[in-house]
Scaffold this active site. Structure first.
Site, PDB file in Angstrom:
ATOM      1  N   GLN A 224      59.431  33.089  43.732  1.00  0.00           N
ATOM      2  CA  GLN A 224      60.296  31.988  43.298  1.00  0.00           C
ATOM      3  C   GLN A 224      60.690  32.079  41.829  1.00  0.00           C
ATOM      4  O   GLN A 224      61.684  31.486  41.415  1.00  0.00           O
ATOM      5  CB  GLN A 224      59.593  30.654  43.529  1.00  0.00           C
ATOM      6  CG  GLN A 224      58.347  30.434  42.697  1.00  0.00           C
ATOM      7  CD  GLN A 224      57.730  29.077  42.957  1.00  0.00           C
ATOM      8  OE1 GLN A 224      58.395  28.159  43.404  1.00  0.00           O
ATOM      9  NE2 GLN A 224      56.443  28.950  42.693  1.00  0.00           N
TER      10      GLN A 224
ATOM     11  N   ARG B 266      46.326  38.630  31.850  1.00  0.00           N
ATOM     12  CA  ARG B 266      46.977  38.571  33.164  1.00  0.00           C
ATOM     13  C   ARG B 266      48.274  39.377  33.184  1.00  0.00           C
ATOM     14  O   ARG B 266      48.584  40.049  34.171  1.00  0.00           O
ATOM     15  CB  ARG B 266      47.244  37.110  33.542  1.00  0.00           C
ATOM     16  CG  ARG B 266      47.809  36.920  34.928  1.00  0.00           C
ATOM     17  CD  ARG B 266      47.975  35.444  35.244  1.00  0.00           C
ATOM     18  NE  ARG B 266      46.689  34.780  35.372  1.00  0.00           N
ATOM     19  CZ  ARG B 266      46.013  34.682  36.522  1.00  0.00           C
ATOM     20  NH1 ARG B 266      46.503  35.224  37.630  1.00  0.00           N
ATOM     21  NH2 ARG B 266      44.857  34.053  36.573  1.00  0.00           N
TER      22      ARG B 266
ATOM     23  N   TYR C 244      36.072  35.383  26.633  1.00  0.00           N
ATOM     24  CA  TYR C 244      35.826  36.822  26.716  1.00  0.00           C
ATOM     25  C   TYR C 244      37.007  37.581  26.119  1.00  0.00           C
ATOM     26  O   TYR C 244      38.125  37.063  26.048  1.00  0.00           O
ATOM     27  CB  TYR C 244      35.590  37.283  28.160  1.00  0.00           C
ATOM     28  CG  TYR C 244      36.632  36.869  29.173  1.00  0.00           C
ATOM     29  CD1 TYR C 244      37.793  37.619  29.364  1.00  0.00           C
ATOM     30  CD2 TYR C 244      36.451  35.744  29.962  1.00  0.00           C
ATOM     31  CE1 TYR C 244      38.743  37.259  30.300  1.00  0.00           C
ATOM     32  CE2 TYR C 244      37.397  35.363  30.909  1.00  0.00           C
ATOM     33  CZ  TYR C 244      38.534  36.131  31.076  1.00  0.00           C
ATOM     34  OH  TYR C 244      39.476  35.766  32.010  1.00  0.00           O
TER      35      TYR C 244
ATOM     36  N   ASP D   5      45.277  32.319  46.944  1.00  0.00           N
ATOM     37  CA  ASP D   5      45.281  30.866  46.787  1.00  0.00           C
ATOM     38  C   ASP D   5      46.010  30.149  47.913  1.00  0.00           C
ATOM     39  O   ASP D   5      45.762  28.970  48.159  1.00  0.00           O
ATOM     40  CB  ASP D   5      45.932  30.478  45.451  1.00  0.00           C
ATOM     41  CG  ASP D   5      45.004  30.691  44.275  1.00  0.00           C
ATOM     42  OD1 ASP D   5      43.807  30.961  44.495  1.00  0.00           O
ATOM     43  OD2 ASP D   5      45.470  30.582  43.126  1.00  0.00           O
TER      44      ASP D   5
END
Length: 392
Positions: A36, A109, A213, A291
Site C-alpha cells: 500500500q 529496519r 541496542y 503480523d
C-alpha cells in the site's frame, strides 16, 4: 513441458512479505509483491534478528549480507532504572551463535529491508492497498483501493496488524489495545554515554522500561521506551513525538537514559496493539503470514523472527510435490499456529514482568534471570526446517 508454476501474490512488502517472496522464488514459483505504500521510505527503527530467524535467511543466501549491515550483540545486560547499575548480564556473541545456530543481530529496519529488496527478483507494486479478496475454485482476485485488480493462484497476506487479507480468511475482528505506547529513536553512538559498550541492554523500572541496542555496525543506538498510556491510541510507523516528551516520561531515571532520549533528533511514537490468536489462518487458496496471522507485542523481540520463520515454512510446504496447494497451506498453518500463539501470549506477559516497582517482586524477578538462557532456548534455538522434517 511440465506444469506451469503457481502464481503467488504476496500482499505486503515488509520483512515477512519480502522473505516469503524470496523463499517462494527460490522454490520456482512466480511471485508478485503488492504494497500500500507509495514509496519504500526509510523508517527510523531497529529490529533484532535471532538465531531462529538467521537460519532461514542463511538458507536463502542472505545471511552474510544481513550480518554486514548489522551489529552482532555481544552480551545482554539488565540495568536498574535509577542507578543504572547492572543486576544481571550474560555473554552473547560467540556463545549465542554456538548455542542457537546463528548470531543475535541488531539491525536498522531500513538496512534489513534493503537486503531483502536486493534479494527479491522483481520490484514490488506500490500504491496498492488491498481492499478485498475474491476467491474461486480457479484462483484468487485481489481488488485494490485504487480500482486496479490482480489475479493469482494463491495469495499470501503479509499486510500487517490491520490486514485486509485476514478479513477474507477470518471475517472481522478487533485489534487489542495494550494501553501502552512506545517512544522509538536512533541516536549517534557518541551521544549516548557508554553507548560503544552496549549489547542488548534493558533498563527496567516501575511502570516503564527501555530496550536499547546498537545497529548499523555500532554507528547508531536504537532505543524503544515503553510507557503506560491509555490515551495515545495512534498506531503508525510515521507518527512522531517531541524528544522532550520522552525525557519527561523518564524523569528521575539514570543519566544514560535521559541523555540518550534527549539527544535523539526525531522520536517516533506509536500505540501497541496485538490481536487474539486466530483459530484459522487459511482457506483453499489464501493464507496469512507474520503480523497478519499473529501480531504480537514487541516484548519478546520476536515479531520479525516469527514472520521469517513463517516464510521458510510456507515455501517449504508449497514446494512439496506430494501436497496439493491447499494441503500445503493447512500443513503450514498447523506447524506454525501453536508456536506463534505461545510467543504471542508470552509477549503480553513480559511487559508486566519488566515494569515492576522496586521491592520483593523485583528481587524475585531478578533472581530468576539466572535461568534466562535456558528459558528462551525454545524460541532462539528453534530450527523451522528441522521441525518440518519431524512433522512429515
Amino acid at each position: 513441458m511440465g506444469p506451469q508454476p503457481l502464481r503467488i501474490a504476496v500482499v505486503g512488502s515488509g520483512i515477512g512479505g519480502l522473505t516469503a517472496a524470496i523463499a517462494l522464488q527460490a522454490k520456482g514459483f512466480e511471485v508478485e509483491v503488492y504494497d500500500q505504500a507509495s514509496e519504500l521510505s526509510e523508517i527510523g527503527a531497529g529490529v533484532s534478528v535471532g538465531g531462529n530467524g538467521m537460519i532461514v535467511l542463511d538458507s536463502l543466501g542472505l545471511g552474510q549480507a544481513v550480518r554486514d549491515v548489522s551489529s552482532n550483540l555481544q552480551r545482554i545486560e539488565f540495568h536498574h532504572w535509577r542507578s543504572g547499575d547492572i543486576f544481571y548480564e550474560h555473554p552473547m556473541g560467540d556463545w549465542y551463535d554456538q548455542r542457537f545456530g546463528g548470531p543475535f543481530l541488531g539491525a536498522h529496519r531500513a538496512d534489513l529491508h534493503q537486503v531483502l529488496l536486493a534479494g527479491f527478483d522483481g520490484t514490488p507494486h506500490l500504491g496498492r492497498r488491498a481492499a478485498a479478496v475474491h476467491e474461486s475454485p480457479d484462483g484468487v482476485e485481489i481488488e485494490f483501493a485504487d480500482g486496479t485488480k490482480a489475479e493469482a493462484d494463491l495469495v499470501v497476506g503479509a499486510d500487517g496488524l490491520r490486514s485486509a487479507v485476514r478479513h477474507h480468511v477470518t471475517g472481522p475482528d478487533e485489534a487489542v489495545f495494550s494501553a501502552m505506547s512506545c517512544f522509538r529513536g536512533l541516536v549517534p553512538v557518541d551521544k549516548v554515554p557508554g553507548g560503544d559498550k552496549f549489547g542488548l541492554t534493558f533498563f527496567l523500572g516501575p511502570n516503564r522500561h527501555l530496550v536499547v541496542y546498537p545497529v548499523r555496525g555500532g554507528e547508531l543506538i536504537n532505543f524503544v521506551a515503553y510507557v503506560p498510556d491509555p490515551e495515545w491510541t495512534l498506531e503508525s510507523w510515521s507518527s512522531k513525538s517531541e524528544p522532550a516528551e520522552a525525557v519527561a516520561a523518564f524523569e528521575g531515571w539514570n543519566d544514560t537514559v535521559t541523555t540518550m532520549l534527549g539527544n535523539v533528533e526525531e522520536t517516533g511514537r506509536w500505540a501497541l496493539y496485538d490481536r487474539e490468536p486466530l483459530r484459522r489462518w487459511s482457506t483453499e487458496r489464501v493464507t496469512l503470514l507474520g503480523d497478519a496471522a499473529h501480531p504480537m507485542l514487541p516484548h519478546a523481540g520476536q515479531g520479525s523472527n516469527q514472520a521469517i520463520e513463517d516464510a521458510g515454512a510456507l515455501a517449504t510446504y508449497l514446494a512439496m510435490e506430494s501436497l496439493t496447494p491447499a494441503e500445503a497451506l493447512q500443513r503450514y498453518e498447523h506447524l506454525r499456529k501453536a508456536r506463534t500463539r505461545k510467543i504471542q501470549m508470552g509477549s503480553r506477559g513480559n511487559a508486566a514482568c519488566f515494569q515492576l516497582p522496586d521491592g520483593p517482586a523485583t528481587d524475585e524477578r531478578n533472581a530468576r534471570l539466572v535461568s534466562l538462557p535456558d528459558n528462551v532456548a525454545w524460541i532462539h534455538g528453534y530450527n523451522v526446517f528441522a521441525d518440518i522434517q519431524e512433522s512429515l
